[in-house]
Every structure is written in C-alpha cells, then in structure tokens.
Enzyme design. Structure first.
Site, PDB file in Angstrom:
ATOM      1  N   ASP A 110      -6.201  63.134  59.408  1.00 32.21           N
ATOM      2  CA  ASP A 110      -6.685  63.559  60.454  1.00 32.21           C
ATOM      3  C   ASP A 110      -5.341  65.089  60.632  1.00 32.21           C
ATOM      4  O   ASP A 110      -4.600  64.926  60.221  1.00 32.21           O
ATOM      5  CB  ASP A 110      -6.301  62.634  61.371  1.00 32.21           C
ATOM      6  CG  ASP A 110      -7.218  62.085  62.705  1.00 32.21           C
ATOM      7  OD1 ASP A 110      -8.032  61.871  63.367  1.00 32.21           O
ATOM      8  OD2 ASP A 110      -7.896  63.566  63.097  1.00 32.21           O
ATOM      9  N   GLU A 132      -9.425  60.284  72.691  1.00 30.04           N
ATOM     10  CA  GLU A 132      -7.775  60.136  72.527  1.00 30.04           C
ATOM     11  C   GLU A 132      -6.272  59.816  73.071  1.00 30.04           C
ATOM     12  O   GLU A 132      -7.609  59.081  74.180  1.00 30.04           O
ATOM     13  CB  GLU A 132      -7.298  61.135  71.666  1.00 30.04           C
ATOM     14  CG  GLU A 132      -8.252  61.571  70.439  1.00 30.04           C
ATOM     15  CD  GLU A 132      -8.112  62.742  69.404  1.00 30.04           C
ATOM     16  OE1 GLU A 132      -8.579  63.416  69.134  1.00 30.04           O
ATOM     17  OE2 GLU A 132      -7.016  62.370  68.673  1.00 30.04           O
TER      18      GLU A 132
HETATM   19  C1  GLC Z   1      -8.975  64.516  66.433  1.00 27.60           C
HETATM   20  C2  GLC Z   1      -9.035  63.148  65.901  1.00 27.60           C
HETATM   21  C3  GLC Z   1     -10.318  63.228  64.980  1.00 27.60           C
HETATM   22  C4  GLC Z   1     -10.824  64.505  64.572  1.00 27.60           C
HETATM   23  C5  GLC Z   1     -10.023  65.835  63.993  1.00 27.60           C
HETATM   24  C6  GLC Z   1     -10.208  66.831  64.836  1.00 27.60           C
HETATM   25  O1  GLC Z   1      -7.232  64.513  66.505  1.00 27.60           O
HETATM   26  O2  GLC Z   1      -8.658  61.765  65.922  1.00 27.60           O
HETATM   27  O3  GLC Z   1     -11.248  61.983  64.932  1.00 27.60           O
HETATM   28  O4  GLC Z   1     -11.885  64.530  63.719  1.00 27.60           O
HETATM   29  O5  GLC Z   1      -8.922  65.161  65.314  1.00 27.60           O
HETATM   30  O6  GLC Z   1     -11.215  67.136  65.913  1.00 27.60           O
END
Ligand code: GLC
Length: 558
Positions: free
Chosen positions: A282, A470
């Site tokens: 991530d 988030e």
């Molecule tokens: C974010 C998320 C993830 C996402 C990634 C790219 O922090 O946790 O779900 O795909 O970053 O945006």
C-alpha cells in the site's frame, strides 16, 4: 489488441473469470528476465506516483508502474487528457532497454471516481444492502469500460474487507460483515473487471476490517483460526477465481504489521493458496514497519511483497533495494520471483500489445442506469408513518445534501477525501424529484423560519456525513494510538456529529409538517433522536451520482 484481449478474456472465461498464468506468459517472463540488469529488475518492482515521476523517468529507470493517488488528475481532468497522459507513460516504458510495458493503476472503487463526468456507483456498503451479484458484476464491466476510455487497465479494487467496527473510516468500502456475502460480491466485481480485460486487486490483505476499535491501519487481534474463518475467506476465493494482484494491508495482525508478515504473504498466500500473481504494497506501507528505511525495504521484500507503491521516495527505494541485493541480504531469487510474477501478469493481460486507439464509452446514460438501479436497491426504509408516497404532495426540501451531490458520493470521489460540492454529472435528490414530476421547492435552512407551512404538505431533510476517506473517517471513543491524526468524530451519535442537521430538524419541527429524513452515510450511526424527530427515515448510504430511481421510489412508493 483485440486478439489479445480476447485471449485474456478466454483465459478468464476458462476459469469462470480467473486465469492461471499460462506457461507461455511465465516462459516469456523468464526469457525477458534473463536479459535484464538488476537495476531493470528493481525498476519493475517499483511504482511511483505520477506527480513524482515523468515519462522520461519511466524510460530511464525502467519503472514498472505508475499510479494516480486519489485526486491525482491531469489538467484538464477529462478522459481524453487521462488517455494522453497514460499513453505517454506507456510509450516511454516500451523505449526502456527491457521494453517491458508499464502498468498504470488507480482506485476506481465506485466508478472511475477520479475523473470528472464518470459514472459514480454506490459505495460497497450500499452494494452489500442491494446484494445483487449480476448488477455488481455489470458494475465491474462498466467501470472497466470507463477505465479503458482513459487507457487504464489496473484497478485497486475490490476491497474485500469484512467490516467490523463501524467506527472504522473505511467501513463504507466494505460490502458488509457477512463473510459469504462479502466474498460473493467482491468476486462479482472482480469478475466484471477482469472479463472486460482490466486487472482487479482484492485488498487489503489481511484483516483490514477487523482492527480493534475500528482504528484505520490498526491491529486485528484474532487467533489464526478466526483469521482464517473470517478475513482469509475472500482471498481463498479470489485466488481460485484468478486474482493476479493483491494489495497488502497497512493494518497489523496481533501487533505485527502485514507489510512485514512473511507467514501470511509467502507461506499462506503464495504457498498454501498457490497465489501466482503479484502482491503490491500500500501507499508507503513499508514505512510503517520498524527500523530504518533500509530495514523496512529488506523486511517487506523478504516477506514476499513484489511491487512497491513508493509514490515519492521511489529512487531511494530502488537504490536501497539494489544495495540489499548486492550485499546478499536480499537473494536474487526473491527479486527474480517478484519480477517473474509482475511480467507474467502483464503478458497474460495483453499489456505488451495495448491499442490505445479503441474507443470506449464514458459516463453514458446506459452506465448511469445501472448505477441508478444499484442505488435504488441499496435504499433502506427505516420508518414511514404515512409520509410515503410523496406523489401529489407539495414538498419543502431542505438540508445540506439537498442540492450538493458531494455528500451522496462520499469519499474517493474527484478528490481522495471526496468533495463537499457538486460532482459533475451527478443528479441531486432535488433534481431527481423534479425530473420525476414532484412539486418540490428548495428552502435554505436559514430561510426556514420565514416560510408559510400551509404552502406545503411535507418536508424532506436531506442530510449526511461529510465525505471522508481512510483514517480521516475514524470515529474515536477512548484510546487512539495516532496522536498525529484528527478523527472524524468522537461519538456514534448522529446529532452530536452533525449539529448543523440537528438545527435543521429543530426548525422543521416548528412547521408541524410531516418530515421525511434522508441521511447519506458511510456506516450505521446512532439515530434514535433523529428517528423520533422524523415521521419517515430513509438511508441511501452513499448511493453515488444517480438518484433518479430513489426519487421515483419515494414518490410512487408502490
Ligand atoms: C491508499 C489506500 C489504498 C489505495 C492506495 C492507492 O492509502 O489504503 O486502498 O489503493 O492508497 O491510492
């Protein structure tokens, strides 16, 4: 390209919608790797963000992937400008010495939600209420179509989280709490995407929805048996059905960060489940591990992560990993394993022969009709004491979400955190009621004391949570181990979270009109007071851009 997509789809169809990495893809990957330098191999394992790497960087450093983070859009933010941008990155990647094509990834979690004018579907919480496998698969096909209209073939979706505590800021990204239903719906979305030639990415492995107190990126405290019975289930299905990319979770299991979990990533996912595709970290997820950056890179690579989402520090990542290989701390076999997986998937998807000239539809009414149907099916009628149907009634409509479509779309829309303003192409409840022939007048909350109640038969209060994504959506009640974060709130009580809505209801009650309350939210909240203040209460969750059928439903209610 057409022939290649057919072969990718036939591969998918062969296994319902998954595909084993064919021998030819693996063979091609191994052939290419033989001629690659260590630098080029590490380039394939590196994903930078578009604002921090140019197409020329892609060629120079042989970068394997670029992403757009939430809200990271070209200017103008149009499908044409997106395709032009993505194609430039792609073309430069073919000019690198290894000539391995770049894969561009985005979060199209409820539509191609970064792009103005895209069809915005209900967030997963609503899809869980709708629980319609066919329509969810259709959504995957439509999102794939709109992604391809921008030249993109990789979607960081579906989220397969099994939702736990509704204080979690990502509760709405889960299809729900029922393991079976979450598995089936997330697989339906993946099926639609992959059968249309777009790589899906079940996420976030493992246990993201089960953290204590719902803390985003927190700690899931369960024993192995419970982890397997709950959170692993969607991934068992995903691997069986042809997932070829899986994203690792920021969260921990029993105090150990997933980004460093060799047991769950290598032993279980790649070993026991025989996952043949590639894992992706991530966003700077490796930096949540202990130690120096070097320690973090070493631990995460050895744990079994293959592609690294290192949006800004990608040069440092590449240098650090090269040092680790040259020092022998990271065996070349681990690098070759990661790069083989990445290149084999790219080959199986047909990325070596992308044809950007193919036309694809974007934001069209046929797409919106499916989103509209899903929104209607996701609507929950909590209370109705002789208010619905609204037909032939003179409606007073008020509330912050009456004409502002940012609330109904929620997070991951245009911007990472969503927007508290109109989403281009979206239909508000005001417009939808009008379009369906309702006699509706919008009254600003401030003007409520000035109206003559006898001009109306019923009032609608359109309210809701402010968009969040988030950790910004976490509701904290007690210990919160992240002092640097400002959570959404400190209670589940709706009126306490939204005093502005409590004020509207207070004013509305003075009119003695029957009140229909409509609350856009990403999770169940404590609404007893609001419900008692309302003669009818409906929950559309986060229905997205299309409210036409919801409007029709509350007008006709037959
Ligand atoms: C974010 C998320 C993830 C996402 C990634 C790219 O922090 O946790 O779900 O795909 O970053 O945006």
């Amino acid at each position: 390209m057409k022939a290649v997509v057919i072969s990718f789809i036939s591969l998918l169809v062969g296994q319902a919608f998954g595909f084993e990495l064919s021998e030819s893809s693996l063979k091609r990957a191994k052939e290419i790797i033989k001629k690659m330098t260590l630098q080029e191999k590490i380039g394939q394992m590196t994903q930078a963000e578009r604002q921090h790497a140019t197409p020329a960087d892609v060629k120079k450093y042989a970068l394997g992937s670029i992403l757009s983070g939430g809200g990271s859009n070209p200017t103008p933010n149009t499908p044409e400008a997106w395709k032009k941008m993505v194609k430039e990155y792609y073309d430069y990647s073919l000019e690198s010495k290894s000539g391995v094509p770049l894969i561009y990834g985005v979060d199209a979690v409820h539509g191609h939600n970064n792009v103005l004018g895209a069809t915005i579907f209900p967030h997963n919480i609503g899809l869980g209420v709708a629980n319609d496998l066919e329509l969810t698969k259709k959504m995957g096909e439509i999102v794939a179509e709109e992604l391809k209209a921008t030249g993109i073939y990789w979607n960081f979706a579906p989220t397969t989280a099994i939702a736990g505590d509704q204080r979690w800021g990502r509760f709405y990204e889960s299809f729900g709490r029922d393991v079976e239903m979450v598995t089936e719906l997330s697989m339906a979305y993946m099926q639609g995407l992959q059968q249309a030639g777009v790589l899906a990415t079940p996420k976030h492995y493992l246990g993201d929805g089960g953290t204590a107190f719902g803390h985003d990126r927190g700690d899931t405290r369960l024993n192995e048996e419970e982890i397997r019975a709950i959170h692993l289930k969607p991934y068992i299905a995903a691997v069986k059905k042809g997932a070829q990319s899986i994203m690792i979770s920021f969260s921990s299991i029993n105090g150990e960060k997933m980004h460093g979990q060799h047991y769950w990533i290598t032993k279980v996912l790649k070993g026991e489940l025989n996952f043949q595709g590639f894992t992706v970290s991530d966003w700077n997820g490796i930096e949540e591990l202990e130690g120096t950056y070097r320690d973090q890179v070493k631990k995460s690579v050895l744990a079994g992560i293959d592609l690294f989402m290192v949006p800004e520090r990608w040069k440092e990542f590449m240098t650090t990993l090269k040092e680790l290989v040259l020092s022998g701390e990271v065996p070349m076999a681990r690098i070759d394993d990661a790069v083989t997986r990445i290149i084999a998937v790219k080959d199986a998807m047909g990325l070596f022969n992308l044809d950007f000239s193919t036309e694809h539809s974007f934001g069209v009414s046929a797409h919106r009709a499916v989103a509209d149907k899903l929104a209607e099916k996701s609507l929950k009628i909590v209370k109705n004491e002789n208010v619905l149907p609204l037909k032939n009634k003179r409606i007073l409509l008020t509330g912050k979400a009456a004409m502002n479509t940012g609330y109904q779309c929620g997070g991951w829309t245009i911007e990472w955190q969503g927007v508290e303003e109109n989403v281009p192409g979206a239909t508000s409840i005001y417009e939808a009621l009008k379009k369906n022939g309702a006699q509706v007048t919008f009254i600003n909350a401030e003007a409520l004391p000035l109206i003559n109640p006898s001009d109306f038969d019923v009032a609608i209060a359109a309210m809701g949570e402010k968009p969040y994504t988030e950790m910004m959506g976490d509701i904290v009640m007690g210990e919160y181990p992240y002092p640097d974060r400002t959570p959404y709130g400190y209670t589940l009580d709706y009126y306490s979270l939204h005093p502005e809505d409590k004020m509207v209801m207070k004013e509305l009650k003075k009119t003695n009109l029957p009140i229909l309350s409509m609350v856009f939210s990403g999770r169940p909240l404590e609404m007893t007071e609001l419900k008692n203040d309302s003669d009818a209460l409906i929950l559309p969750w986060l229905p997205g851009s299309e409210l036409n059928l919801i409007a029709k439903k509350i007008i006709q209610f037959n």
